[in-house]
Design a protein around this motif. Structure first.
Motif, PDB file in Angstrom:
ATOM      1  N   ASP A   1     -43.743 -43.903 -23.644  1.00 34.73           N
ATOM      2  CA  ASP A   1     -43.998 -42.602 -23.012  1.00 34.73           C
ATOM      3  C   ASP A   1     -45.368 -42.640 -22.341  1.00 34.73           C
ATOM      4  O   ASP A   1     -46.265 -43.346 -22.804  1.00 34.73           O
ATOM      5  CB  ASP A   1     -43.971 -41.540 -24.132  1.00 34.73           C
ATOM      6  CG  ASP A   1     -44.214 -40.123 -23.635  1.00 34.73           C
ATOM      7  OD1 ASP A   1     -43.986 -39.860 -22.448  1.00 34.73           O
ATOM      8  OD2 ASP A   1     -44.622 -39.287 -24.454  1.00 34.73           O
TER       9      ASP A   1
ATOM     10  N   GLY B   1     -46.823 -33.056 -22.021  1.00 38.12           N
ATOM     11  CA  GLY B   1     -45.621 -33.281 -22.824  1.00 38.12           C
ATOM     12  C   GLY B   1     -45.050 -34.680 -22.599  1.00 38.12           C
ATOM     13  O   GLY B   1     -44.201 -35.143 -23.357  1.00 38.12           O
TER      14      GLY B   1
ATOM     15  N   TYR C   1     -38.437 -39.566 -35.011  1.00 34.32           N
ATOM     16  CA  TYR C   1     -38.848 -40.053 -33.683  1.00 34.32           C
ATOM     17  C   TYR C   1     -40.336 -40.305 -33.883  1.00 34.32           C
ATOM     18  O   TYR C   1     -41.130 -39.382 -34.011  1.00 34.32           O
ATOM     19  CB  TYR C   1     -38.505 -39.004 -32.635  1.00 34.32           C
ATOM     20  CG  TYR C   1     -39.440 -38.877 -31.449  1.00 34.32           C
ATOM     21  CD1 TYR C   1     -39.986 -39.989 -30.810  1.00 34.32           C
ATOM     22  CD2 TYR C   1     -39.756 -37.632 -30.938  1.00 34.32           C
ATOM     23  CE1 TYR C   1     -40.841 -39.848 -29.731  1.00 34.32           C
ATOM     24  CE2 TYR C   1     -40.605 -37.480 -29.858  1.00 34.32           C
ATOM     25  CZ  TYR C   1     -41.144 -38.599 -29.271  1.00 34.32           C
ATOM     26  OH  TYR C   1     -41.991 -38.443 -28.214  1.00 34.32           O
TER      27      TYR C   1
ATOM     28  N   ARG D   1     -36.801 -34.745 -33.968  1.00 30.83           N
ATOM     29  CA  ARG D   1     -35.922 -34.358 -32.845  1.00 30.83           C
ATOM     30  C   ARG D   1     -35.962 -35.498 -31.827  1.00 30.83           C
ATOM     31  O   ARG D   1     -36.809 -36.384 -31.928  1.00 30.83           O
ATOM     32  CB  ARG D   1     -36.496 -33.107 -32.210  1.00 30.83           C
ATOM     33  CG  ARG D   1     -37.935 -33.420 -31.796  1.00 30.83           C
ATOM     34  CD  ARG D   1     -38.650 -32.380 -31.031  1.00 30.83           C
ATOM     35  NE  ARG D   1     -40.056 -32.719 -30.930  1.00 30.83           N
ATOM     36  CZ  ARG D   1     -40.604 -33.442 -29.973  1.00 30.83           C
ATOM     37  NH1 ARG D   1     -39.855 -33.910 -28.997  1.00 30.83           N
ATOM     38  NH2 ARG D   1     -41.881 -33.726 -29.960  1.00 30.83           N
TER      39      ARG D   1
ATOM     40  N   GLY E   1     -36.977 -37.373 -28.466  1.00 32.94           N
ATOM     41  CA  GLY E   1     -38.168 -37.324 -27.618  1.00 32.94           C
ATOM     42  C   GLY E   1     -37.810 -36.886 -26.202  1.00 32.94           C
ATOM     43  O   GLY E   1     -36.732 -37.190 -25.703  1.00 32.94           O
ATOM     44  N   ASP E   2     -38.717 -36.149 -25.599  1.00 31.19           N
ATOM     45  CA  ASP E   2     -38.572 -35.781 -24.189  1.00 31.19           C
ATOM     46  C   ASP E   2     -39.799 -36.329 -23.478  1.00 31.19           C
ATOM     47  O   ASP E   2     -40.901 -35.831 -23.724  1.00 31.19           O
ATOM     48  CB  ASP E   2     -38.500 -34.252 -24.082  1.00 31.19           C
ATOM     49  CG  ASP E   2     -38.292 -33.777 -22.651  1.00 31.19           C
ATOM     50  OD1 ASP E   2     -38.364 -34.605 -21.728  1.00 31.19           O
ATOM     51  OD2 ASP E   2     -38.068 -32.568 -22.460  1.00 31.19           O
TER      52      ASP E   2
ATOM     53  N   GLU F   1     -38.221 -39.491 -23.841  1.00 32.44           N
ATOM     54  CA  GLU F   1     -37.700 -40.764 -24.341  1.00 32.44           C
ATOM     55  C   GLU F   1     -36.174 -40.808 -24.522  1.00 32.44           C
ATOM     56  O   GLU F   1     -35.566 -41.852 -24.325  1.00 32.44           O
ATOM     57  CB  GLU F   1     -38.373 -41.138 -25.665  1.00 32.44           C
ATOM     58  CG  GLU F   1     -39.850 -41.512 -25.527  1.00 32.44           C
ATOM     59  CD  GLU F   1     -40.776 -40.350 -25.844  1.00 32.44           C
ATOM     60  OE1 GLU F   1     -40.421 -39.198 -25.489  1.00 32.44           O
ATOM     61  OE2 GLU F   1     -41.836 -40.573 -26.444  1.00 32.44           O
TER      62      GLU F   1
HETATM   63  N1  GLY Z   1     -42.656 -37.429 -25.428  1.00 34.80           N
HETATM   64  C1  GLY Z   1     -43.351 -36.535 -26.265  1.00 34.80           C
HETATM   65  C2  GLY Z   1     -42.513 -35.728 -27.146  1.00 34.80           C
HETATM   66  O1  GLY Z   1     -41.309 -35.614 -26.994  1.00 34.80           O
HETATM   67  O2  GLY Z   1     -43.074 -35.182 -28.085  1.00 34.80           O
END
Ligand code: GLY
Ligand code: AMP
Length: 464
Positions: free
Chosen positions: A231, A245, A294, A312, A314-315, A317
């Motif tokens: 990330d 984020g 995660y 949860r 990953g955003d 990922e």
């Molecule tokens: N990529 C950071 C998060 O999902 O916390």
């Protein structure tokens, strides 16, 4: 064979949910009807939903009312964002409606407290836990008292530390020596901004090296691991600017990243398995169902260290992984519920996710008062040219009554490029971004060669 019908609830925040919905909708064995509880009218979600409800604060009680009204058609639910999980969305929905949820229960929403994580890690993998100290607000009667305690701890471990709120702040509350402050007074100002904001503070040793993100599905009995991803948390190219984020991420065409080797990957798997064993106990613990671990790792000269654990996907990922999942994702979900999860297979492809964000996101512009309209049609038109190797996932944007889509405050839309290698995937992702019409900006160096070479030349290892 006719596809079996299935109703799935998706609790959505950001592009991550669009990627989840896309993966589920590609099932060959199941025909999915989506029930989507959304932060706003995300155009992708609205298009796919059988029923769509906007709940701007993603309040658990309101989500539960939506589920209650549709429970006869919903087979199970998935939750992407952390806040409802931390607030016990699974416990509430399962007890009130009987609909099974794929996410950990409130008790196992491990990302709710960084302090609790550190204590847990001390019990099961102390070697991977940076040294830390907790500063509970209740323990200090005056600024002078807490300052003395902070100074004492810095005298003990040195000034190179990370200062974090106990409670989640989407990666943005974290301050790191050398990056966000360079002397003790500045460090303490950061400390006090968290303390005054109402959270206990944790100070931990700064660990240096290369970061990777580990994710795994879980049915309570076993973990089914997903390939490692990287990330990019910093706002601007070359990893400068404030934490965000996540501006984008890459995944290689194998289970580990270019700066890792097979042994590094085995090491992170071993560490996560230890955490899992500790929480699962001897047999099975279905309260861990979902993506309970995660884990953000830092690969250092002294082995892998754990930066944080989230409960949860990953955003961004998970957007790297889902487009190349070989397993039928609906089947994976049923397996998580039934407790017969098996190995996850991915195509041997690399993926790169790039986020396009609003002009004033991450401090790129101090203010933006122009038109927020975003038109994705050019990017969608490009999809055909790339077959299935370009995915476009709207995040913080909404479809309005005028039929147009508009950027809101957070990460607007991501493009996922899928290629034989990272370079090819990056080109596709960037081509998608270039074809978005709107006042947005993006990092241009996600998965860039020079970046990866730098990581590789450091051998994935820092100085500590
Ligand atoms: N990529 C950071 C998060 O999902 O916390
Ligand atoms: P977190 O939300 O805890 O993952 O922190 C956000 C980012 O801050 C991480 O991705 C790292 O880049 C950085 N960070 C967090 N903890 C540390 C640490 N102990 N040492 C160095 N950097 C850190």
């Amino acid at each position: 064979m006719r596809a079996e019908k299935v109703g799935i609830l998706v609790i959505s925040y950001g592009s991550r949910a669009a990627a989840i919905i896309d993966a589920l909708s590609r099932s060959e064995d199941y025909k999915v009807r989506f029930y989507i509880a959304d932060k706003q009218k995300n155009p992708f979600n609205a298009k796919h939903a059988a029923k769509h409800v906007v709940i701007p604060d993603l309040d658990v009680v309101k989500i539960c009312e939506f589920v209650e009204a549709n429970k006869d058609e919903i087979d199970f639910g998935l939750c992407g964002p952390e806040q409802p999980i931390i607030e016990g969305v699974r416990d509430v929905i399962e007890s009130k409606t009987g609909v099974t949820m794929i996410c950990p229960t409130k008790r196992y929403a491990i990302e709710g407290s960084k302090v609790a994580q550190r204590i847990l890690l001390d019990e099961c993998c102390a070697d991977a836990n940076p040294r830390f100290n907790v500063f509970p607000r209740a323990d200090y009667g005056s600024v002078r008292a807490v300052k003395t305690a902070v100074w004492q701890f810095l005298d003990e471990i040195g000034d190179k530390v990370a200062v974090k709120p106990d409670t989640p702040a989407a990666g943005k509350g974290v301050g790191v020596w050398g990056d966000h402050f360079t002397n003790r007074e500045q460090l303490f100002a950061h400390f006090m901004s968290i303390f005054d904001g109402g959270s206990d503070v944790i100070i931990e040793e700064k660990v240096e090296g290369e970061e990777s993100s580990f994710q795994a599905f879980c049915d309570g009995k076993r973990l089914a691991v997903l390939p490692e991803t990287r990330d990019y948390k910093r706002a601007f190219d070359a990893d400068i600017g404030p934490n965000t984020g996540g501006m984008g991420s890459y995944m290689d065409n194998k289970d580990w990243l270019p700066f890792m080797d097979k042994r590094d990957r085995e090491e992170v798997e071993r560490l996560v398995q230890k955490i899992f064993n500790k929480l699962r106990g001897n047999g099975s613990n279905e309260e861990l169902r979902g993506i309970p671990f995660y884990v953000g790792f830092m690969h250092t000269a002294n082995g892998a260290k754990i930066l944080e654990i989230n409960s949860r996907p990953g955003d961004p990922e998970i957007q790297n992984v889902l487009p190349v999942l070989k397993n039928d994702f609906v089947d994976v979900c049923f397996r998580m519920i039934e407790g017969n999860l098996s190995k996850i297979e991915c195509d041997a492809k690399a993926t790169v996710v790039t986020y396009a964000v609003p002009m004033d996101y991450g401090g790129y512009r101090v203010k933006f008062s122009g038109d927020k309209r975003v038109d994705l049609s050019g990017a969608y038109a490009l999809q055909e040219q790339y077959d299935d190797n370009l995915r476009i996932y709207p995040g913080s944007m909404e479809l309005r009554e005028d039929g147009h889509t508009y950027a809101l405050g957070s990460r607007t839309v991501c493009t996922v490029g899928v290629g034989e290698n990272i370079e090819e995937a990056r080109e596709i992702s960037l081509d998608g971004i270039r074809n978005i019409d709107g006042a947005l900006w993006n990092r241009g160096d996600i998965g860039a060669k020079y970046h990866i070479q730098k990581s590789v030349s450091r051998g994935g290892k820092g100085s500590s």
